[in-house]
Structure formats: structure tokens, C-alpha cells
Design a protein around this motif. Structure first.
Motif, PDB file in Angstrom:
ATOM      1  N   MET A   1       0.839  -1.180   0.000  1.00  0.00           N
ATOM      2  CA  MET A   1       0.000   0.000   0.000  1.00  0.00           C
ATOM      3  C   MET A   1       0.886   1.246   0.000  1.00  0.00           C
ATOM      4  O   MET A   1       1.911   1.296   0.666  1.00  0.00           O
ATOM      5  N   ARG A   2       0.486   2.239  -0.744  1.00  0.00           N
ATOM      6  CA  ARG A   2       1.230   3.495  -0.802  1.00  0.00           C
ATOM      7  C   ARG A   2       1.137   4.236   0.527  1.00  0.00           C
ATOM      8  O   ARG A   2       0.144   4.134   1.238  1.00  0.00           O
ATOM      9  N   THR A   3       2.159   5.026   0.806  1.00  0.00           N
ATOM     10  CA  THR A   3       2.184   5.832   2.029  1.00  0.00           C
ATOM     11  C   THR A   3       2.381   7.293   1.683  1.00  0.00           C
ATOM     12  O   THR A   3       3.283   7.644   0.929  1.00  0.00           O
ATOM     13  N   VAL A   4       1.518   8.124   2.253  1.00  0.00           N
ATOM     14  CA  VAL A   4       1.613   9.564   2.108  1.00  0.00           C
ATOM     15  C   VAL A   4       1.919  10.143   3.480  1.00  0.00           C
ATOM     16  O   VAL A   4       1.181   9.916   4.439  1.00  0.00           O
ATOM     17  N   ILE A   5       3.020  10.859   3.585  1.00  0.00           N
ATOM     18  CA  ILE A   5       3.404  11.532   4.820  1.00  0.00           C
ATOM     19  C   ILE A   5       2.830  12.945   4.784  1.00  0.00           C
ATOM     20  O   ILE A   5       2.921  13.623   3.764  1.00  0.00           O
ATOM     21  N   VAL A   6       2.258  13.386   5.899  1.00  0.00           N
ATOM     22  CA  VAL A   6       1.760  14.749   6.004  1.00  0.00           C
ATOM     23  C   VAL A   6       2.426  15.407   7.204  1.00  0.00           C
ATOM     24  O   VAL A   6       2.330  14.898   8.329  1.00  0.00           O
ATOM     25  N   GLY A   7       3.113  16.521   6.970  1.00  0.00           N
ATOM     26  CA  GLY A   7       3.664  17.315   8.065  1.00  0.00           C
ATOM     27  C   GLY A   7       2.541  18.156   8.652  1.00  0.00           C
ATOM     28  O   GLY A   7       1.836  18.850   7.925  1.00  0.00           O
ATOM     29  N   TYR A   8       2.364  18.076   9.971  1.00  0.00           N
ATOM     30  CA  TYR A   8       1.212  18.747  10.590  1.00  0.00           C
ATOM     31  C   TYR A   8       1.648  19.476  11.854  1.00  0.00           C
ATOM     32  O   TYR A   8       2.102  18.852  12.814  1.00  0.00           O
ATOM     33  N   ASP A   9       1.479  20.809  11.866  1.00  0.00           N
ATOM     34  CA  ASP A   9       1.854  21.598  13.032  1.00  0.00           C
ATOM     35  C   ASP A   9       0.661  22.228  13.744  1.00  0.00           C
ATOM     36  O   ASP A   9       0.828  23.003  14.675  1.00  0.00           O
ATOM     37  N   GLY A  10      -0.546  21.923  13.300  1.00  0.00           N
ATOM     38  CA  GLY A  10      -1.730  22.471  13.938  1.00  0.00           C
ATOM     39  C   GLY A  10      -2.212  23.776  13.338  1.00  0.00           C
ATOM     40  O   GLY A  10      -3.224  24.321  13.761  1.00  0.00           O
ATOM     41  N   SER A  11      -1.531  24.295  12.343  1.00  0.00           N
ATOM     42  CA  SER A  11      -1.930  25.552  11.709  1.00  0.00           C
ATOM     43  C   SER A  11      -3.086  25.314  10.740  1.00  0.00           C
ATOM     44  O   SER A  11      -3.375  24.178  10.350  1.00  0.00           O
ATOM     45  N   SER A  12      -3.726  26.397  10.318  1.00  0.00           N
ATOM     46  CA  SER A  12      -4.806  26.277   9.335  1.00  0.00           C
ATOM     47  C   SER A  12      -4.261  25.749   8.008  1.00  0.00           C
ATOM     48  O   SER A  12      -4.944  25.006   7.295  1.00  0.00           O
ATOM     49  N   THR A  13      -3.036  26.104   7.678  1.00  0.00           N
ATOM     50  CA  THR A  13      -2.415  25.591   6.457  1.00  0.00           C
ATOM     51  C   THR A  13      -2.203  24.086   6.551  1.00  0.00           C
ATOM     52  O   THR A  13      -2.383  23.367   5.563  1.00  0.00           O
ATOM     53  N   ALA A  14      -1.859  23.596   7.728  1.00  0.00           N
ATOM     54  CA  ALA A  14      -1.689  22.155   7.925  1.00  0.00           C
ATOM     55  C   ALA A  14      -3.022  21.431   7.742  1.00  0.00           C
ATOM     56  O   ALA A  14      -3.061  20.320   7.195  1.00  0.00           O
ATOM     57  N   ASP A  15      -4.121  22.053   8.172  1.00  0.00           N
ATOM     58  CA  ASP A  15      -5.444  21.459   7.949  1.00  0.00           C
ATOM     59  C   ASP A  15      -5.735  21.321   6.465  1.00  0.00           C
ATOM     60  O   ASP A  15      -6.241  20.292   6.004  1.00  0.00           O
ATOM     61  N   VAL A  16      -5.410  22.355   5.693  1.00  0.00           N
ATOM     62  CA  VAL A  16      -5.637  22.329   4.238  1.00  0.00           C
ATOM     63  C   VAL A  16      -4.767  21.244   3.600  1.00  0.00           C
ATOM     64  O   VAL A  16      -5.222  20.496   2.730  1.00  0.00           O
ATOM     65  N   ALA A  17      -3.516  21.140   4.029  1.00  0.00           N
ATOM     66  CA  ALA A  17      -2.613  20.115   3.494  1.00  0.00           C
ATOM     67  C   ALA A  17      -3.110  18.716   3.830  1.00  0.00           C
ATOM     68  O   ALA A  17      -3.088  17.815   2.978  1.00  0.00           O
ATOM     69  N   LEU A  18      -3.582  18.519   5.059  1.00  0.00           N
ATOM     70  CA  LEU A  18      -4.108  17.210   5.452  1.00  0.00           C
ATOM     71  C   LEU A  18      -5.347  16.857   4.639  1.00  0.00           C
ATOM     72  O   LEU A  18      -5.493  15.721   4.176  1.00  0.00           O
ATOM     73  N   ALA A  19      -6.241  17.817   4.441  1.00  0.00           N
ATOM     74  CA  ALA A  19      -7.445  17.567   3.641  1.00  0.00           C
ATOM     75  C   ALA A  19      -7.065  17.167   2.218  1.00  0.00           C
ATOM     76  O   ALA A  19      -7.626  16.226   1.642  1.00  0.00           O
ATOM     77  N   TRP A  20      -6.095  17.878   1.636  1.00  0.00           N
ATOM     78  CA  TRP A  20      -5.632  17.550   0.290  1.00  0.00           C
ATOM     79  C   TRP A  20      -5.081  16.125   0.256  1.00  0.00           C
ATOM     80  O   TRP A  20      -5.393  15.342  -0.651  1.00  0.00           O
ATOM     81  N   ALA A  21      -4.261  15.776   1.245  1.00  0.00           N
ATOM     82  CA  ALA A  21      -3.645  14.449   1.296  1.00  0.00           C
ATOM     83  C   ALA A  21      -4.692  13.350   1.467  1.00  0.00           C
ATOM     84  O   ALA A  21      -4.577  12.279   0.870  1.00  0.00           O
ATOM     85  N   LEU A  22      -5.713  13.610   2.273  1.00  0.00           N
ATOM     86  CA  LEU A  22      -6.779  12.618   2.462  1.00  0.00           C
ATOM     87  C   LEU A  22      -7.528  12.369   1.158  1.00  0.00           C
ATOM     88  O   LEU A  22      -7.828  11.216   0.814  1.00  0.00           O
ATOM     89  N   ASP A  23      -7.829  13.426   0.422  1.00  0.00           N
ATOM     90  CA  ASP A  23      -8.499  13.268  -0.876  1.00  0.00           C
ATOM     91  C   ASP A  23      -7.613  12.471  -1.835  1.00  0.00           C
ATOM     92  O   ASP A  23      -8.081  11.564  -2.520  1.00  0.00           O
ATOM     93  N   TYR A  24      -6.334  12.805  -1.871  1.00  0.00           N
ATOM     94  CA  TYR A  24      -5.392  12.098  -2.733  1.00  0.00           C
ATOM     95  C   TYR A  24      -5.310  10.619  -2.339  1.00  0.00           C
ATOM     96  O   TYR A  24      -5.370   9.737  -3.200  1.00  0.00           O
ATOM     97  N   ALA A  25      -5.173  10.358  -1.050  1.00  0.00           N
ATOM     98  CA  ALA A  25      -5.026   8.979  -0.562  1.00  0.00           C
ATOM     99  C   ALA A  25      -6.257   8.131  -0.894  1.00  0.00           C
ATOM    100  O   ALA A  25      -6.130   6.953  -1.245  1.00  0.00           O
TER     101      ALA A  25
END
Length: 154
Positions: A1-25
């Protein structure tokens, strides 16, 4: 299975990045590994910490991991249906931890900039280091604050 790493610091930008990664995954049948870097100065205090008692590092790490899970919970609930999500934390410089994790990943996703001090930057230091040194492709996700930087420069 593929693995996507998401860097997350709790910022609003990190939320947007996580949402993008979840859609991609979800579209690529990948799992997500959310990573937060921490130091003693940034870690939440463990419940066992009292005046005169400093708990072992493992308890600080557990506190960071619990806070991370709590922080990503809303975004995962909204966008993560059917996606396996693991939360992990690395002690030390977050860029180093993400670059190390990228060795075993298919993709690294970071926000353009997080909670760092220089608001006018289009790209933060962690994202810049990841783009330069990661062992896998890197996606840098911008948010509405990143767009403001473009408007300021015009």
C-alpha cells in the motif's frame, strides 16, 4: 500500500494540506502518516507532570501524539472516510523528521508555511527544506494566507 506523509503543526495551512492528502489517498488507495515534530519547549505537558517532577521523555511524546490525534480528528472525520490514518511524532527538528520519513514514503505533503514567525514568506523553512531534500515527491499546499502574500507583492 502506498504511504503519504503529512507534516502537521496544527496551523490552518496544515489542515488544508491534510485535507488535500486525504483526498489524494482515497483516490490512490494510500494510507496517511501524519507527523508532528516536537521539542521540550513545544510539547504539551503530560498529566503526570507536577511541581518538582519532570516525567520521562516517553510521557512527553505520548502527550504530543495525543494532542496530534485530537488536532487532526475534525479534518479526518470530514475528509478521511475509508483512509487509514496513523499519527506519529518526531523529537527534534521537524524538517529532519519529515525528510527521514520521506525515505519510506511515496509522497510528502506539507503546507506552504505553518506557525513559524515570518508571516510574509510564501514558503516556510520546513517546506523549503522538504522540497530540497526529501527522498520522494513533495506537494506544497497553499491556503488563502499564501494567496495574500502574492497580493502584497503586486
Amino acid at each position: 500500500m502506498r504511504t503519504v506523509i503529512v507534516g502537521y503543526d496544527g496551523s490552518s495551512t496544515a489542515d488544508v494540506a491534510l485535507a488535500w492528502a486525504l483526498d489524494y489517498a482515497r483516490h490512490c488507495d494510500a494510507r496517511i502518516r501524519v507527523i508532528r515534530g516536537w521539542t521540550m519547549a513545544t510539547a504539551p505537558r503530560p498529566a503526570s507532570m507536577t511541581l518538582g517532577y519532570v516525567p520521562p521523555l516517553e510521557e512527553f511524546e505520548d502527550a504530543v501524539r495525543q494532542r496530534l490525534r485530537s488536532d487532526v480528528e475534525r479534518v479526518v472525520a470530514e475528509r478521511g472516510a475509508g483512509v487509514e490514518v496513523d499519527c506519529d511524532c518526531v523529537r527534534g527538528a521537524v524538517a529532519n523528521g519529515l525528510i527521514e520519513a520521506s525515505r519510506d514514503a511515496d509522497l510528502l505533503v506539507v503546507g506552504a508555511r505553518g506557525k513559524g514567525g515570518f508571516r510574509g514568506l510564501a514558503l516556510g523553512s520546513v517546506s523549503e527544506q522538504c522540497v530540497r531534500h526529501a527522498a520522494c515527491p513533495v506537494v506544497v499546499v497553499r491556503d488563502e494566507h499564501s494567496a495574500d502574500v502574492d497580493r502584497i507583492r503586486d
